[in-house]
Design an enzyme around this catalytic site. Structure first.
Site, PDB file in Angstrom:
ATOM      1  CB  THR A 212      -1.108  -0.132   1.031  1.00 18.36           C
ATOM      2  OG1 THR A 212      -1.955  -1.044   0.947  1.00 18.36           O
ATOM      3  CG2 THR A 212      -1.569   1.352   1.214  1.00 18.36           C
ATOM      4  CB  SER A 227       5.085  -1.873   4.443  1.00 16.51           C
ATOM      5  OG  SER A 227       4.805  -1.787   3.112  1.00 16.51           O
ATOM      6  CB  CYS A 228       7.659  -3.064   8.193  1.00 17.39           C
ATOM      7  SG  CYS A 228       6.337  -4.122   7.042  1.00 17.39           S
ATOM      8  CG  ASN A 444       6.330  -6.127  11.142  1.00 17.42           C
ATOM      9  OD1 ASN A 444       6.581  -7.346  11.353  1.00 17.42           O
ATOM     10  ND2 ASN A 444       5.881  -5.940   9.882  1.00 17.42           N
ATOM     11  CG  LEU A 445       0.720  -3.192  12.584  1.00 17.02           C
ATOM     12  CD1 LEU A 445       0.416  -3.032  13.728  1.00 17.02           C
ATOM     13  CD2 LEU A 445       0.345  -2.053  11.569  1.00 17.02           C
ATOM     14  CB  CYS A 446       1.892  -7.451   9.671  1.00 19.47           C
ATOM     15  SG  CYS A 446       0.537  -6.152   9.252  1.00 19.47           S
ATOM     16  CD  GLU A 448       4.891  -8.473   7.529  1.00 19.14           C
ATOM     17  OE1 GLU A 448       5.078  -7.342   6.733  1.00 19.14           O
ATOM     18  OE2 GLU A 448       4.496  -8.395   8.668  1.00 19.14           O
ATOM     19  N   PRO A 615       0.468 -10.257   5.754  1.00 15.06           N
ATOM     20  CG  PRO A 615      -0.750  -8.904   7.265  1.00 15.06           C
ATOM     21  CD  PRO A 615       0.444  -8.958   6.791  1.00 15.06           C
ATOM     22  CG  ASN A 616      -0.184  -9.816   1.277  1.00 12.82           C
ATOM     23  OD1 ASN A 616       0.234  -8.578   1.081  1.00 12.82           O
ATOM     24  ND2 ASN A 616       0.485 -10.928   0.897  1.00 12.82           N
ATOM     25  CB  SER A 618      -7.226  -4.449   2.279  1.00 11.38           C
ATOM     26  OG  SER A 618      -7.755  -4.462   3.415  1.00 11.38           O
ATOM     27  CB  SER A 619      -2.988  -5.550  -1.170  1.00  9.23           C
ATOM     28  OG  SER A 619      -2.552  -6.487  -0.138  1.00  9.23           O
TER      29      SER A 619
END
Length: 751
Positions: A212, A227-228, A444-446, A448, A615-616, A618-619
């Site tokens: 994103t 992103s991270c 990180n947030l997700c 990974e 996690p992807n 939405s994308s």
């Protein structure tokens, strides 16, 4: 049975419609029929059914946009598990409307790309760096555009693409082409157009998904593309408020940030020599919480901050309760995402049902001269045993708890809130190729992407893309991996890091994260399931090898990352800092890893971390595939959006219905084993959600009254650690008595 009635000229002779430019004209049924037939072309649906549903919705004074919206709603109403392809008809109709709106607004659709670039640069929408290309080169690029690629989206993907990523008066292929040209702008002048063409085709054909921040920010001036991010607070006001400021700058640019607080002194510790003066970590977490709300990514959504704490920290019980409904409201933080940093020593004591000691890092630092947060593996275990031997004599601020009971408290919190995430510190740091330069404090947030962090000096920064396995043939695998790595290495040159420690990290480590999505589609097309671990391993062995080899080839061309000397890579160790002997024993094609090891020792590698699976959620809808590498949540369901319900289904559901295994009824130990298999070939991490169905008989068909119990979940979490998974993202549950197929919402919760 009577055939459905279709649109007829006789029934609409007196109806006038209002065009998008405001003029009126008599309604022409043939024009509607042309659009309907176009939208249904090469899709297994009956266009007459769509015409029939529209008949009763026409009225005098209706606008052409309303007609288009009605057609979309009719197509969505016709969508069902038996006829799932109506969602593609609705997607095409949405794109048709976008085309028409754009033509009315600017006077043309596709075909004048150079004109579009000039206009958007003048308006300040496009970064001026696009003007590195001459008008003649932009005209060449214009010939690459294929408008038909706009028609491949289902409704959910088309809406997300247009609402979230496109600029005003911009069409999808223009956005993708501009991104490709900018990414290629750092290439040598004689190669720019060649690489731009390859980048564009991979992006536009939905073989590579840009994260994103790249897709949203690359085209605009001074955009941050990472992103991270991960930062760490030191135990002083300057570092604490510096970290909060950094988190605000990250949030402003749409990134997610992890903040480690393990160095912060605990509640009841000393401040300026006064005992029992510290408020612990929770007040600082509350400041991060409020920062995430206040700096809301330009009004798009609240900022996203995960706060991590080591499992030995004295404030851990309060940390676990800070999102519970009961307790002191002043000690709550509901808008951050808690993350527990877990050591092997703790997990061993959980397994053995032994005691665990919670301590204050400030007292350990001042009394014993040790910074416990920096330690992992054997060094941590030796130090921790030394601390436990010093209780009462040196260490006075501590608490003894049963490790298994503490882990059960963690599980209880996960079932109530989905968190804390679990991040296995020793597993991650053993796989860290940059152990010579420091350590990794948290995820990180997700969950990974991560690498070394030094408070105030280096903040983990990573750019992401994902390979869409659903749209990839086997013979394309090597080329797409090479393109993905090159795209990300180029974005490092183009991004504007939000603060100094991020820029330092970007330059020193050149961390990237090539991920994957659509594994469930890849398996279903081949009539495979998640239990086919060898086929899964072979796939990700290829991806791990090709991405690593691509980074090595870039090092030949551009040089190794600056911290390469002394790294595990420089010793010939490969993915996950594993010695080459491991690959000779476990790879299906071991000889290529032996050569790669020698090549990296000779030429270096361009990026310190290369692969990471996000996690992807939405994308993946935009990409038209299933999210990440997890099983599809449900084969078909409706998601509630602002304008009504939207059907969600995987792309190949019509022909492969029985080979999409639904995660909501799948034994999660199978998921863990599959992720652990993939993790062997991924050098950073994998966002692994676990989904537990609490309804009776789901996992035990021979025992219809039996439900999942705590020990089943406990065993699954322990298995993840034992098999070498690096993190556990959200814990999701399908609650008892709430199992309604039409009201499932999990598909979008990860983002």
């Amino acid at each position: 049975m009577q055939a459905p009635s279709t649109l007829s000229e006789d029934s609409t002779t007196d109806i006038h419609v209002v065009r998008r430019d405001g003029s009126t004209t008599p309604l022409e049924i043939n024009k509607i029929r042309t659009v309907v037939n176009w939208a249904c072309r090469r899709i297994q649906v009956n266009s007459i059914a769509l015409e029939a549903h529209l008949t009763t919705r026409l009225r005098p004074g209706i606008t052409t946009r309303e007609i288009q919206d009605n057609l979309i709603r009719c197509a969505l109403d016709l969508c069902s598990p038996q006829e799932p392809d109506w969602r593609y008809v609705a997607g095409r109709l949405h794109i048709w409307s976008l085309w028409k709106d754009t033509k009315v607004s600017r006077g043309y659709q596709y075909g004048q790309y150079a004109r579009t670039v000039q206009a958007k640069v003048l308006e300040g929408q496009y970064d001026r760096r696009i003007l590195i290309y001459t008008p003649e080169e932009l005209e060449i690029a214009n010939t690459w555009i294929n408008p038909d690629w706009d028609t491949d989206y289902d409704y959910a993907g088309a809406v997300l693409l247009t609402k979230r990523y496109l600029l005003a008066n911009e069409l999808p292929q223009e956005a993708f082409l501009t991104c490709a040209l900018l990414i290629a702008s750092v290439e040598a002048p004689e190669n720019r157009l060649t690489w731009a063409h390859r980048f564009y085709e991979a992006i536009a054909r939905r073989q590579i998904s840009l994260a994103t921040p790249i897709l949203a920010n690359l085209r605009i001036p001074n955009g941050s593309l990472a992103s991270c991010f991960i930062t760490a607070m030191d135990d002083n006001l300057e570092s604490i408020f510096g970290s909060i400021h950094d988190a605000a700058r990250i949030s402003k640019n749409g990134g997610g940030v992890g903040v480690n607080l393990s160095r912060i002194r605990a509640t009841g510790s000393w401040v300026m020599g006064k005992a029992n003066a510290s408020g612990g970590v929770i007040p600082w977490i509350k400041l991060l919480n409020d920062t995430a709300i206040a700096v809301n990514q330009g009004g798009r959504r609240a900022g996203a901050v995960t706060v991590s704490l080591d499992v030995w920290h004295l404030d851990l019980p309060e940390f676990l309760e800070m999102q519970a409904e009961n307790g002191d409201a002043r000690r709550k933080a509901y808008d951050v995402f808690p993350q527990l940093v877990v050591s092997d020593e703790f997990m061993r004591r959980v397994a053995a049902d032994e005691e665990w000691t919670l301590v204050d890092p400030y007292e350990v630092r001042t009394r014993l001269g040790l910074e416990l947060a920096e330690l992992w593996g054997e060094a941590f275990e030796n130090t921790y045993h030394k601390i436990e031997a010093s209780l009462e004599s040196e260490i006075t601020l501590y608490k003894r708890v049963n490790a298994r009971l503490l882990f059960k408290q963690v599980m209880r919190t996960q079932l109530e809130t989905g968190m804390p995430y679990l991040w296995f510190k020793d597993t991650v740091n053993r796989a860290n190729p940059n152990q010579h330069e420091g350590y990794i404090p948290g995820g990180n947030l997700c969950q990974e992407s991560w690498s070394n962090v030094k408070p105030g000096e280096e903040s983990h920064t990573c750019n992401l893309v994902s390979i869409n396995l659903a749209n990839l043939e086997n013979e394309q695998r090597e080329e797409i991996c090479q393109i993905a790595v090159r795209i990300l290495d180029n974005t490092i040159e183009l991004t504007s890091p939000p603060f100094a420690a991020s820029a330092t990290h970007n330059a020193k480590y050149r961390t990237i994260g090539v991920g994957c999505m659509g594994l469930a589609d890849w398996l279903s097309i081949r009539h495979l399931t998640y239990t086919r671990l060898q086929e899964i391993s072979d796939l990700f062995e290829d991806i791990g090898y090709y991405c690593t080899a691509a980074s090595m080839e870039l090092a030949k061309e551009r040089g190794a990352y600056p911290a390469f000397a002394g790294s595990e890579w420089s010793k010939g160790h490969l993915i996950g800092a594993k010695p080459v002997d491991w690959f000779l024993q476990h790879a299906s094609q071991p000889e290529r890893f032996s050569k790669l090891s020698q090549d990296i020792k000779q030429h270096g590698i361009r990026n310190s971390h290369i692969t990471a699976i996000a996690p992807n959620t939405s994308s993946s809808l935009v990409q038209g595939c299933t999210a990440s590498v997890l099983p599809v949540y449900s084969k078909f369901f409706y998601e509630q959006w602002a304008k009504g319900t939207v059907p969600i289904a995987p792309p190949y559901i019509r022909d492969n219905l029985w080979f999409y295994v639904e995660n909501k009824t799948m034994d999660q130990k199978k998921v863990v084993r599959a992720i652990a298999t993939i993790q062997q070939w991924i050098d950073t991490g994998i966002s692994m959600e676990l989904l537990f169905n609490l309804n009776a008989g789901v996992y035990f068909p021979d025992e219809p009254e039996r439900c999942l119990v705590a020990v089943d979940i406990f065993e699954t979490l322990m298995l993840a650690w034992e098999l070498g998974c690096k993190a556990i993202y959200y814990i999701r549950t399908v609650q008892k008595d709430s199992f309604k197929e039409s009201n499932e919402q999990c598909v979008a919760c990860a983002n």
